[in-house]
Motif scaffolding. Structure first.
Motif, PDB file in Angstrom:
ATOM      1  N   ASP A 106       0.824  -1.203   0.000  1.00 40.42           N
ATOM      2  CA  ASP A 106       0.000   0.000   0.000  1.00 40.42           C
ATOM      3  C   ASP A 106       0.860   1.256   0.000  1.00 40.42           C
ATOM      4  OD1 ASP A 106      -2.484   1.493   0.251  1.00 40.42           O
ATOM      5  OD2 ASP A 106      -1.852   1.880   2.321  1.00 40.42           O
ATOM      6  N   ARG A 107       1.901   1.264   0.805  1.00 41.96           N
ATOM      7  CA  ARG A 107       2.776   2.446   0.855  1.00 41.96           C
ATOM      8  C   ARG A 107       3.523   2.645  -0.450  1.00 41.96           C
ATOM      9  NH1 ARG A 107       4.669   3.928   6.793  1.00 41.96           N
ATOM     10  NH2 ARG A 107       2.673   3.486   7.760  1.00 41.96           N
ATOM     11  N   THR A 153       1.049   3.982  -3.030  1.00 44.80           N
ATOM     12  CA  THR A 153       0.750   5.386  -2.758  1.00 44.80           C
ATOM     13  C   THR A 153       1.889   6.277  -3.222  1.00 44.80           C
ATOM     14  OG1 THR A 153      -0.581   4.739  -0.859  1.00 44.80           O
ATOM     15  CG2 THR A 153       0.142   7.025  -0.943  1.00 44.80           C
TER      16      THR A 153
END
Length: 83
Positions: A47-48, A51
């Motif tokens: 997810d990081r 992003t």
């Protein structure tokens, strides 16, 4: 993944340390807890990274298209019209 899954997995591992399960059941429960923790960490890292990539793409797209306005000069002195 739900936010409570890593917490439940850590709680399960702590319970196995305090009250050990017999035989194969202890191994299966411990393995499931470890897989849940590792899976949630993998999803967090993914997810990081996603992003960061999306933010980088937005910045690259924003700087590649400059929003400059052209100016048209008319015959009279000092008369400028923005187009």
């Amino acid at each position: 993944m739900a936010k409570w899954i890593p917490g439940a997995a850590v709680f399960g591992l702590l319970c196995l340390m305090i009250i050990p399960a017999p035989g194969i059941w202890g191994v299966l429960i411990g393995a499931a807890c470890v897989l849940a923790i590792v899976g949630s960490l993998f999803m967090l890292v993914l997810d990081r990274v996603a992003t960061a990539i999306l933010a980088w793409r937005a910045r690259a797209k924003q700087t590649s298209k400059p929003s400059r306005r052209t100016r048209v000069v008319h015959a009279g002195p000092g008369m400028i019209r923005k187009v």
